[in-house]
Each structure stands twice: as structure tokens, then as C-alpha cells.
Motif scaffolding. Structure first.
Motif, PDB file in Angstrom:
ATOM      1  N   ALA A  68     -68.793   2.757  40.585  1.00  0.00           N
ATOM      2  CA  ALA A  68     -67.464   3.338  40.772  1.00  0.00           C
ATOM      3  C   ALA A  68     -67.464   4.780  40.284  1.00  0.00           C
ATOM      4  O   ALA A  68     -68.365   5.212  39.562  1.00  0.00           O
ATOM      5  CB  ALA A  68     -66.419   2.529  39.999  1.00  0.00           C
ATOM      6  N   LEU A  69     -66.443   5.526  40.700  1.00  0.00           N
ATOM      7  CA  LEU A  69     -66.235   6.874  40.187  1.00  0.00           C
ATOM      8  C   LEU A  69     -65.323   6.803  38.977  1.00  0.00           C
ATOM      9  O   LEU A  69     -64.253   6.182  39.028  1.00  0.00           O
ATOM     10  CB  LEU A  69     -65.602   7.764  41.257  1.00  0.00           C
ATOM     11  N   ALA A 115     -62.283  -6.741  41.372  1.00  0.00           N
ATOM     12  CA  ALA A 115     -61.236  -6.898  42.388  1.00  0.00           C
ATOM     13  C   ALA A 115     -61.466  -5.985  43.585  1.00  0.00           C
ATOM     14  O   ALA A 115     -60.839  -6.166  44.636  1.00  0.00           O
ATOM     15  CB  ALA A 115     -59.867  -6.618  41.775  1.00  0.00           C
ATOM     16  N   GLY A 116     -62.349  -4.987  43.418  1.00  0.00           N
ATOM     17  CA  GLY A 116     -62.663  -4.110  44.534  1.00  0.00           C
ATOM     18  C   GLY A 116     -62.291  -2.650  44.360  1.00  0.00           C
ATOM     19  O   GLY A 116     -62.533  -1.828  45.239  1.00  0.00           O
ATOM     20  N   TRP A 117     -61.695  -2.288  43.206  1.00  0.00           N
ATOM     21  CA  TRP A 117     -61.323  -0.892  42.952  1.00  0.00           C
ATOM     22  C   TRP A 117     -62.586  -0.074  42.704  1.00  0.00           C
ATOM     23  O   TRP A 117     -63.565  -0.559  42.131  1.00  0.00           O
ATOM     24  CB  TRP A 117     -60.394  -0.801  41.741  1.00  0.00           C
ATOM     25  N   ARG A 118     -62.561   1.208  43.114  1.00  0.00           N
ATOM     26  CA  ARG A 118     -63.764   2.031  43.006  1.00  0.00           C
ATOM     27  C   ARG A 118     -63.536   3.384  42.348  1.00  0.00           C
ATOM     28  O   ARG A 118     -64.471   4.175  42.235  1.00  0.00           O
ATOM     29  CB  ARG A 118     -64.385   2.230  44.393  1.00  0.00           C
ATOM     30  N   LEU A 170     -63.138   6.379  48.370  1.00  0.00           N
ATOM     31  CA  LEU A 170     -61.774   6.277  48.894  1.00  0.00           C
ATOM     32  C   LEU A 170     -61.731   5.411  50.141  1.00  0.00           C
ATOM     33  O   LEU A 170     -60.767   4.669  50.360  1.00  0.00           O
ATOM     34  CB  LEU A 170     -61.244   7.684  49.193  1.00  0.00           C
ATOM     35  N   LYS A 171     -62.796   5.495  50.943  1.00  0.00           N
ATOM     36  CA  LYS A 171     -62.868   4.662  52.142  1.00  0.00           C
ATOM     37  C   LYS A 171     -63.034   3.190  51.773  1.00  0.00           C
ATOM     38  O   LYS A 171     -62.463   2.306  52.408  1.00  0.00           O
ATOM     39  CB  LYS A 171     -64.035   5.119  53.023  1.00  0.00           C
ATOM     40  N   ALA A 172     -63.819   2.932  50.726  1.00  0.00           N
ATOM     41  CA  ALA A 172     -64.046   1.553  50.287  1.00  0.00           C
ATOM     42  C   ALA A 172     -62.784   0.942  49.688  1.00  0.00           C
ATOM     43  O   ALA A 172     -62.479  -0.228  49.902  1.00  0.00           O
ATOM     44  CB  ALA A 172     -65.179   1.515  49.266  1.00  0.00           C
ATOM     45  N   CYS A 173     -62.059   1.757  48.934  1.00  0.00           N
ATOM     46  CA  CYS A 173     -60.805   1.300  48.305  1.00  0.00           C
ATOM     47  C   CYS A 173     -59.988   2.540  47.975  1.00  0.00           C
ATOM     48  O   CYS A 173     -60.386   3.324  47.120  1.00  0.00           O
ATOM     49  CB  CYS A 173     -61.082   0.492  47.044  1.00  0.00           C
ATOM     50  N   ASN A 174     -58.858   2.702  48.642  1.00  0.00           N
ATOM     51  CA  ASN A 174     -58.100   3.944  48.469  1.00  0.00           C
ATOM     52  C   ASN A 174     -57.096   3.881  47.316  1.00  0.00           C
ATOM     53  O   ASN A 174     -56.045   4.511  47.344  1.00  0.00           O
ATOM     54  CB  ASN A 174     -57.405   4.342  49.772  1.00  0.00           C
ATOM     55  N   LEU A 175     -57.455   3.125  46.292  1.00  0.00           N
ATOM     56  CA  LEU A 175     -56.610   2.973  45.108  1.00  0.00           C
ATOM     57  C   LEU A 175     -57.320   3.562  43.891  1.00  0.00           C
ATOM     58  O   LEU A 175     -58.492   3.292  43.661  1.00  0.00           O
ATOM     59  CB  LEU A 175     -56.309   1.499  44.848  1.00  0.00           C
ATOM     60  N   ILE A 176     -56.603   4.361  43.128  1.00  0.00           N
ATOM     61  CA  ILE A 176     -57.132   4.922  41.888  1.00  0.00           C
ATOM     62  C   ILE A 176     -56.374   4.304  40.718  1.00  0.00           C
ATOM     63  O   ILE A 176     -55.146   4.385  40.661  1.00  0.00           O
ATOM     64  CB  ILE A 176     -56.973   6.459  41.853  1.00  0.00           C
ATOM     65  N   ALA A 177     -57.096   3.674  39.810  1.00  0.00           N
ATOM     66  CA  ALA A 177     -56.467   3.067  38.634  1.00  0.00           C
ATOM     67  C   ALA A 177     -56.256   4.133  37.565  1.00  0.00           C
ATOM     68  O   ALA A 177     -57.192   4.820  37.177  1.00  0.00           O
ATOM     69  CB  ALA A 177     -57.341   1.944  38.084  1.00  0.00           C
ATOM     70  N   ILE A 178     -55.020   4.241  37.086  1.00  0.00           N
ATOM     71  CA  ILE A 178     -54.678   5.195  36.033  1.00  0.00           C
ATOM     72  C   ILE A 178     -54.430   4.392  34.758  1.00  0.00           C
ATOM     73  O   ILE A 178     -53.392   3.735  34.622  1.00  0.00           O
ATOM     74  CB  ILE A 178     -53.431   6.013  36.419  1.00  0.00           C
ATOM     75  N   LEU A 179     -55.375   4.439  33.830  1.00  0.00           N
ATOM     76  CA  LEU A 179     -55.310   3.586  32.641  1.00  0.00           C
ATOM     77  C   LEU A 179     -54.740   4.350  31.445  1.00  0.00           C
ATOM     78  O   LEU A 179     -55.390   4.509  30.413  1.00  0.00           O
ATOM     79  CB  LEU A 179     -56.693   3.022  32.333  1.00  0.00           C
TER      80      LEU A 179
END
Length: 206
Positions: free
Chosen positions: A63-64, A34-37, A7-16
Motif C-alpha cells: 500500500a501507499l 479489506a482492500g484499501w491501498r 487509486l485504480k485498485a481502491c479509490n479510498l484513502i484512509a485518514i487515521l
């Protein structure tokens, strides 16, 4: 990578939501490049466990990976069997939270009131998602943050755009779940990659 580091690295969660197993790896690659984790595949997608397993095998060290729309403890067990470690729900089902915690998984239940948030935290939730964020404006998030434990991240999910991220962040939101604004069934890789970069730029701006 643990949840707080991700979350610190990228506070965005992709919902697919709606992704197919054939799309999972190329779309996942575009997001991670792109940097999402953090990536979740909702369980009301086609063959979701195949997609989750493919993402976990390919990107689990970078990534998680997890599941969304998890509604029962049995589904938690099915997700755990893929090797993924994030459980996201639209509601605060305490048995789902407890099952996730028992397996050492990240638990992110959906809440819409302080009562639900405190119950979820009491059951062991890693964080809570304010859902749907369209109905929970930043002023409400700010009020929640005044009373919830500081170490519990509040994520805004539902209707988040690059334009409204700043207001939620200033209110205390620690991150965002992005669904239809990043991926819709049938989206091609180039489109997802472009949107992924747009959100990353907006995140960095705030």
C-alpha cells in the motif's frame, strides 16, 4: 505501487487522525485486508512519524503510506525520512507541493476553488482534494472537471459517506478521503474492519 495504480485498485484513502503508534499496525492490517491501498496519518496525531514509519515498514510493499495535514516543507522532509511517499495537505501551499515533488512524493493538496486547483497543478500536484466536500457539492466537482486537466484526479474529502459516494463519482470525483467515518481515536480493529468493508462495497456498487 504507484499512486494511479493504487487509486485504480481502491479509490479510498484512509485518514487515521488521532491514531497512536500502538494502533497503527493492527488498524492498517484491517484496512489492507479489506482492500484499501492508501493510508495517511495526519501530523496532528500522537507521535505521527512513529505511526507512519511503522505502517511503511509493515505495509509499504502492499500500500501507499503517507502523512496528512502537512503544512511545511520541513514536515515533508520528515515524512520522506520515514520512507513514506504520500503528502496530503488541507491547503494549497505551493512550497509544500514543490518540496513533495522534488522528493518524488505524491502531492495531494486541498483546494476549494478552481484558482487554487490550477495553482496547485501548476506547482506539480499529483491530484487535488476538494476540501471540505460538505461545502463543495457534486455539481461543483462536475464544473471543475470540465476545465481541469483530465489526467489530474479530483478527490472528495470531508463528509463522505457510503451514501453520497455515487453522486460524487457521477460528477467526476476519482476517489475519496475517509476520516471519521472509518476511524476515530479509540476505534477498535473490528469496528474499523467492518466500516472498511462497508466502504469497499459502496465503492464497488458505484
Amino acid at each position: 505501487m504507484n499512486f494511479h495504480d493504487a487509486l485504480k485498485a481502491c479509490n479510498l484513502i484512509a485518514i487515521l487522525r488521532g491514531i497512536t503508534p500502538a494502533e497503527a499496525e493492527p488498524i492498517g492490517e484491517a484496512l489492507i485486508e479489506a482492500g484499501w491501498r492508501i493510508i495517511e496519518v495526519p501530523l496532528n496525531s500522537p507521535h505521527p512519524f512513529k505511526s507512519i514509519e511503522a505502517l511503511q515498514k509493515r505495509f509499504g510493499d502492499r500500500a501507499l503510506i503517507g502523512a496528512g495535514t502537512v503544512l511545511t516543507p520541513a514536515q515533508v522532509a520528515d515524512v520522506a525520512a520515514t520512507g513514506a511517499n504520500v503528502i496530503v495537505s488541507p491547503n494549497a501551499n505551493l512550497s509544500v507541493i514543490e518540496a513533495s515533488v522534488a522528493k518524488g512524493m505524491v502531492s495531494l493538496p486541498g483546494v476549494a476553488t478552481p484558482t487554487e486547483a490550477f495553482a496547485a497543478i501548476g506547482a506539480g500536484a499529483t491530484g487535488v482534494k476538494a476540501f471540505p466536500a460538505e461545502a463543495i457539492p457534486p455539481v461543483v466537482i462536475k464544473a471543475w472537471k470540465a476545465v481541469l486537466p483530465r489526467e489530474i484526479p479530483v478527490l472528495a474529502v470531508g463528509g463522505v459517506t457510503p451514501e453520497n459516494m455515487k453522486a460524487f463519482t457521477e460528477a467526476g470525483a476519482a476517489g475519496f478521503g475517509i476520516g471519521g467515518s472509518i476511524y476515530k481515536p479509540g476505534s477498535d480493529v473490528a469496528t474499523v474492519a467492518a466500516k472498511a468493508k462497508q466502504f469497499i462495497e459502496a465503492m464497488r456498487a458505484v
